[in-house]
Write a protein that holds these residues in place. Structure first.
Motif, short mmCIF file in Angstrom:
data_model
loop_
_atom_site.label_atom_id
_atom_site.label_comp_id
_atom_site.label_asym_id
_atom_site.label_seq_id
_atom_site.Cartn_x
_atom_site.Cartn_y
_atom_site.Cartn_z
N UNK A 39 8.58 44.42 50.96
CA UNK A 39 7.59 45.29 51.61
C UNK A 39 8.34 45.99 52.74
N UNK A 40 8.60 47.27 52.59
CA UNK A 40 9.35 48.01 53.60
C UNK A 40 8.63 48.01 54.95
N UNK A 41 7.32 48.11 54.95
CA UNK A 41 6.56 48.24 56.19
C UNK A 41 6.75 47.04 57.12
N UNK A 42 6.79 45.83 56.59
CA UNK A 42 7.01 44.64 57.44
C UNK A 42 8.44 44.13 57.36
N UNK A 43 9.30 44.87 56.66
CA UNK A 43 10.71 44.49 56.52
C UNK A 43 10.86 43.07 55.95
N UNK A 44 10.10 42.79 54.91
CA UNK A 44 10.19 41.51 54.19
C UNK A 44 10.90 41.77 52.87
N UNK A 45 11.98 41.03 52.63
CA UNK A 45 12.80 41.24 51.44
C UNK A 45 13.14 39.90 50.80
N UNK A 46 12.94 39.80 49.49
CA UNK A 46 13.36 38.63 48.74
C UNK A 46 14.88 38.66 48.62
N UNK A 51 16.98 45.79 53.24
CA UNK A 51 16.49 47.01 53.89
C UNK A 51 17.49 48.15 53.72
N UNK A 52 18.77 47.84 53.84
CA UNK A 52 19.79 48.87 53.72
C UNK A 52 19.74 49.57 52.37
N UNK A 53 19.41 48.82 51.35
CA UNK A 53 19.38 49.37 49.99
C UNK A 53 18.10 50.14 49.68
N UNK A 54 16.97 49.73 50.29
CA UNK A 54 15.68 50.23 49.86
C UNK A 54 14.87 50.97 50.92
N UNK A 56 15.19 53.75 52.29
CA UNK A 56 15.05 55.20 52.03
C UNK A 56 13.76 55.54 51.27
N UNK A 57 13.15 54.55 50.64
CA UNK A 57 11.91 54.80 49.90
C UNK A 57 10.72 54.98 50.83
N UNK A 58 10.85 54.51 52.07
CA UNK A 58 9.77 54.68 53.04
C UNK A 58 8.69 53.63 52.89
N UNK A 70 11.48 47.46 37.80
CA UNK A 70 11.03 47.61 39.17
C UNK A 70 10.04 48.77 39.27
N UNK A 71 8.96 48.54 40.04
CA UNK A 71 7.94 49.57 40.25
C UNK A 71 7.66 49.65 41.74
N UNK A 72 7.85 50.84 42.34
CA UNK A 72 7.58 51.02 43.76
C UNK A 72 6.20 51.64 43.93
N UNK A 73 5.39 51.06 44.82
CA UNK A 73 4.07 51.58 45.12
C UNK A 73 3.95 51.85 46.61
N UNK A 74 3.35 52.97 46.97
CA UNK A 74 3.10 53.27 48.38
C UNK A 74 1.85 52.56 48.86
#
Length: 86
Positions: A39-46, A51-54, A56-58, A70-74
């Motif tokens: 989840x980019x918004x809370x900077x939680x990454x499995x 964060x460095x890799x993803x 840019x998706x916002x 992989x499926x990105x959802x806003x």
């Protein structure tokens, strides 16, 4: 009157059922078992996602379907159902 110029903190992404979206959540996307991998918004990454890799998706979050796709959802929509928190 002084205007507050500090940016608003990001809002938690939420499922239609009201729970906040977190990395590691088990969900169903169009009925298919899926895991939230970040989840980019809370900077939680499995592990394996950074964060460095993803970043840019916002704003939004990434799902990994059981076949590895992989499926990105806003935002969450009616096709995404929260199952449980890992």
């Amino acid at each position: 009157m002084q205007e507050n110029s500090s940016p608003m903190p990001p809002q938690d992404k939420r499922y239609y059922s009201g729970e906040a979206v977190h990395a590691g959540d088990v969900v169903r996307f169009n009925g298919v078992p899926t895991i939230v991998v970040f989840v980019n918004d809370n900077r939680e990454y499995q592990p394996g996602f950074s964060a460095e890799e993803w970043a840019h998706l916002g704003s939004g979050f990434m799902l990994q379907v059981e076949n590895g796709a992989l499926v990105f959802l806003e935002e969450a929509d009616e096709d995404l159902d929260f199952v449980c928190r890992a």
